[in-house]
Scaffold this motif. Sequence first.
Motif, mmCIF file in Angstrom:
data_model
loop_
_atom_site.group_PDB
_atom_site.id
_atom_site.type_symbol
_atom_site.label_atom_id
_atom_site.label_comp_id
_atom_site.label_asym_id
_atom_site.label_seq_id
_atom_site.Cartn_x
_atom_site.Cartn_y
_atom_site.Cartn_z
ATOM 1 N N THR A 71 1.107 -1.138 0.024
ATOM 2 C CA THR A 71 -0.071 0.101 -0.161
ATOM 3 C C THR A 71 0.949 1.260 0.099
ATOM 4 O OG1 THR A 71 -0.057 0.140 2.379
ATOM 5 C CG2 THR A 71 -1.752 -1.109 1.340
ATOM 6 N N LEU A 72 0.213 2.334 -0.393
ATOM 7 C CA LEU A 72 1.123 3.632 -0.270
ATOM 8 C C LEU A 72 1.442 4.103 1.174
ATOM 9 C CD1 LEU A 72 1.961 6.342 -1.558
ATOM 10 C CD2 LEU A 72 -0.332 7.175 -1.128
ATOM 11 N N ALA A 73 0.476 3.837 2.183
ATOM 12 C CA ALA A 73 0.845 4.026 3.597
ATOM 13 C C ALA A 73 2.189 3.275 3.946
ATOM 14 C CB ALA A 73 -0.324 3.655 4.473
ATOM 15 N N GLU A 74 2.377 1.915 3.537
ATOM 16 C CA GLU A 74 3.240 1.058 3.990
ATOM 17 C C GLU A 74 4.574 1.584 3.150
ATOM 18 O OE1 GLU A 74 4.460 -3.574 3.945
ATOM 19 O OE2 GLU A 74 2.641 -3.109 3.125
ATOM 20 N N ALA A 75 4.494 1.982 1.880
ATOM 21 C CA ALA A 75 5.649 2.594 1.233
ATOM 22 C C ALA A 75 6.072 3.584 1.944
ATOM 23 C CB ALA A 75 5.138 2.758 -0.256
ATOM 24 N N LEU A 80 9.983 1.012 -7.489
ATOM 25 C CA LEU A 80 9.215 0.474 -8.523
ATOM 26 C C LEU A 80 7.649 0.617 -8.211
ATOM 27 C CD1 LEU A 80 12.089 -0.915 -9.298
ATOM 28 C CD2 LEU A 80 10.529 -2.051 -10.741
ATOM 29 N N LEU A 81 6.706 1.362 -8.602
ATOM 30 C CA LEU A 81 5.665 1.631 -8.090
ATOM 31 C C LEU A 81 4.280 1.385 -9.055
ATOM 32 C CD1 LEU A 81 3.832 3.173 -5.749
ATOM 33 C CD2 LEU A 81 4.397 5.322 -7.230
ATOM 34 N N ASP A 82 3.409 0.607 -8.606
ATOM 35 C CA ASP A 82 2.097 0.344 -9.256
ATOM 36 C C ASP A 82 1.524 1.669 -8.998
ATOM 37 O OD1 ASP A 82 0.080 -0.602 -10.824
ATOM 38 O OD2 ASP A 82 -0.641 -2.073 -9.217
ATOM 39 N N LEU A 83 0.431 2.077 -10.081
ATOM 40 C CA LEU A 83 -0.482 3.055 -9.862
ATOM 41 C C LEU A 83 -1.811 2.854 -9.038
ATOM 42 C CD1 LEU A 83 -0.160 5.096 -13.205
ATOM 43 C CD2 LEU A 83 0.979 5.542 -10.927
ATOM 44 N N HIS A 84 -2.260 1.547 -9.242
ATOM 45 C CA HIS A 84 -3.422 1.164 -8.450
ATOM 46 C C HIS A 84 -3.245 0.345 -7.340
ATOM 47 C CE1 HIS A 84 -5.232 2.813 -12.193
ATOM 48 N NE2 HIS A 84 -4.451 2.040 -12.868
ATOM 49 N N LEU A 85 -3.326 1.323 -6.187
ATOM 50 C CA LEU A 85 -3.027 0.480 -5.011
ATOM 51 C C LEU A 85 -4.465 0.268 -4.141
ATOM 52 C CD1 LEU A 85 0.256 2.063 -3.975
ATOM 53 C CD2 LEU A 85 -0.078 -0.006 -4.940
ATOM 54 N N SER A 86 -4.612 -0.241 -3.050
ATOM 55 C CA SER A 86 -5.940 -0.282 -2.523
ATOM 56 C C SER A 86 -6.114 0.989 -1.804
ATOM 57 C CB SER A 86 -5.867 -1.235 -1.246
ATOM 58 O OG SER A 86 -4.672 -1.073 -0.309
ATOM 59 N N ALA A 134 -4.762 4.133 -2.863
ATOM 60 C CA ALA A 134 -4.288 5.246 -3.738
ATOM 61 C C ALA A 134 -4.474 4.868 -5.071
ATOM 62 C CB ALA A 134 -2.768 5.567 -3.450
ATOM 63 N N GLU A 135 -5.297 5.543 -6.091
ATOM 64 C CA GLU A 135 -5.554 5.325 -7.304
ATOM 65 C C GLU A 135 -5.009 6.380 -8.119
ATOM 66 O OE1 GLU A 135 -7.756 3.052 -10.065
ATOM 67 O OE2 GLU A 135 -6.921 2.715 -8.074
ATOM 68 N N GLY A 136 -4.566 5.957 -9.503
ATOM 69 C CA GLY A 136 -3.866 6.734 -10.357
ATOM 70 C C GLY A 136 -2.584 7.330 -9.896
ATOM 71 N N ILE A 137 -2.320 8.502 -10.253
ATOM 72 C CA ILE A 137 -0.973 9.152 -10.218
ATOM 73 C C ILE A 137 -0.979 9.695 -8.810
ATOM 74 C CG2 ILE A 137 -0.541 9.493 -12.450
ATOM 75 C CD1 ILE A 137 -1.032 12.568 -11.754
ATOM 76 N N HIS A 138 -1.881 9.701 -7.720
ATOM 77 C CA HIS A 138 -1.838 10.258 -6.541
ATOM 78 C C HIS A 138 -0.607 9.784 -5.710
ATOM 79 C CE1 HIS A 138 -2.922 11.639 -2.521
ATOM 80 N NE2 HIS A 138 -2.940 10.455 -2.032
ATOM 81 N N ALA A 139 -0.431 8.184 -5.737
ATOM 82 C CA ALA A 139 0.556 7.624 -4.902
ATOM 83 C C ALA A 139 1.905 8.232 -5.410
ATOM 84 C CB ALA A 139 0.606 6.292 -5.306
ATOM 85 N N MET A 140 1.956 8.353 -6.854
ATOM 86 C CA MET A 140 3.571 8.914 -7.356
ATOM 87 C C MET A 140 3.720 10.214 -6.731
ATOM 88 S SD MET A 140 4.570 9.529 -11.283
ATOM 89 C CE MET A 140 3.764 10.843 -10.933
ATOM 90 N N MET A 141 2.653 11.063 -7.015
ATOM 91 C CA MET A 141 2.748 12.713 -6.774
ATOM 92 C C MET A 141 3.098 12.546 -5.136
ATOM 93 S SD MET A 141 -0.684 13.911 -8.768
ATOM 94 C CE MET A 141 -0.806 15.568 -7.750
ATOM 95 N N THR A 142 2.361 11.922 -4.318
ATOM 96 C CA THR A 142 2.745 12.002 -2.913
ATOM 97 C C THR A 142 4.253 11.421 -2.403
ATOM 98 O OG1 THR A 142 0.709 11.370 -2.275
ATOM 99 C CG2 THR A 142 2.149 10.925 -0.687
ATOM 100 N N LEU A 143 4.735 10.501 -3.196
ATOM 101 C CA LEU A 143 6.131 9.977 -2.862
ATOM 102 C C LEU A 143 6.872 10.916 -3.507
ATOM 103 C CD1 LEU A 143 5.775 6.081 -3.563
ATOM 104 C CD2 LEU A 143 5.722 7.435 -1.213
ATOM 105 N N GLU A 168 5.223 14.341 -16.126
ATOM 106 C CA GLU A 168 4.970 15.824 -15.567
ATOM 107 C C GLU A 168 5.160 15.813 -14.057
ATOM 108 O OE1 GLU A 168 4.222 18.867 -17.184
ATOM 109 O OE2 GLU A 168 4.761 17.468 -19.019
ATOM 110 N N TYR A 169 5.081 14.774 -13.438
ATOM 111 C CA TYR A 169 5.119 15.171 -11.886
ATOM 112 C C TYR A 169 6.484 14.255 -11.562
ATOM 113 C CZ TYR A 169 0.527 16.770 -11.025
ATOM 114 O OH TYR A 169 -0.496 17.444 -11.000
ATOM 115 N N GLY A 170 7.265 13.906 -12.508
ATOM 116 C CA GLY A 170 8.876 13.537 -12.182
ATOM 117 C C GLY A 170 9.040 12.099 -12.076
#
Length: 223
Positions: free
Chosen positions: A42-46, A60-66, A68-77, A103-105
């Motif tokens: 999960t994003l929280a665990e990451a 290495l990140l999947d975009l669809h987590l329980s 976080a959906e879409g690019i939200h997880a990537m933006m946060t990290l 765009e978000y790096g």
Amino acid sequence: MESTHCADVRALLVDDHPIVIDALSTSLLALKLCNWIDKANTLAEAKEKLANNTEISLVLLDLHLSDAEGIHAMMTLRETYPDVPIIIFSGDDSTDTIAKAFEYGVRGYVPKNSPVEVVVSAVKVVLAGSCYIPPHAIRMLGFEPAAGTVAIGNTAVETRPYFSPRQEQVFHYLLEGMPNKVIAARLDMAEGTVKTHMNTIFRALGVRNRAQAILKARQLGVI
């Protein structure tokens, strides 16, 4: 940008599919691209693992987590850990998603239906300090070489545009995948000023977005 020795690479794999994450882990370790791998579902665990281990050098990140959906997880990290390069490993290979990711790096984008060799290639490219954009995405993003070439004999050689010292700094951080907010903080300038420099850089390169700027920089031999 300095390359990272594989012997020193500590990777974090973030995916909520155990089979996928185990296969990736096995491949990266077997090929000695990493010497240590941690996993998160999960994003929280990451976020927790990144907070507790400052030696993680690749995600290495999947975009669809329980959680976080879409690019939200990537933006946060990216905003919390801007110095840790991220490769997206996702089943979503749409043009919009890939363009937004860069765009978000993000430093690399690999569709999940890619052979393991492609994942390995992406990891090698990113660890060497460059960015990996899948070939089909280059076509989808509509990248075309811009004008601005000079003729040497019968050969057209494209020239690297001149940037002011501040634009050069922004360009450097752009190629490192830093979000605008982080660039602004590191250069002690307003985020709006960063955006203005970005637009000037895009125009000089003859591109429309970060993904195309990275491709252009590769074409010019900058990365």
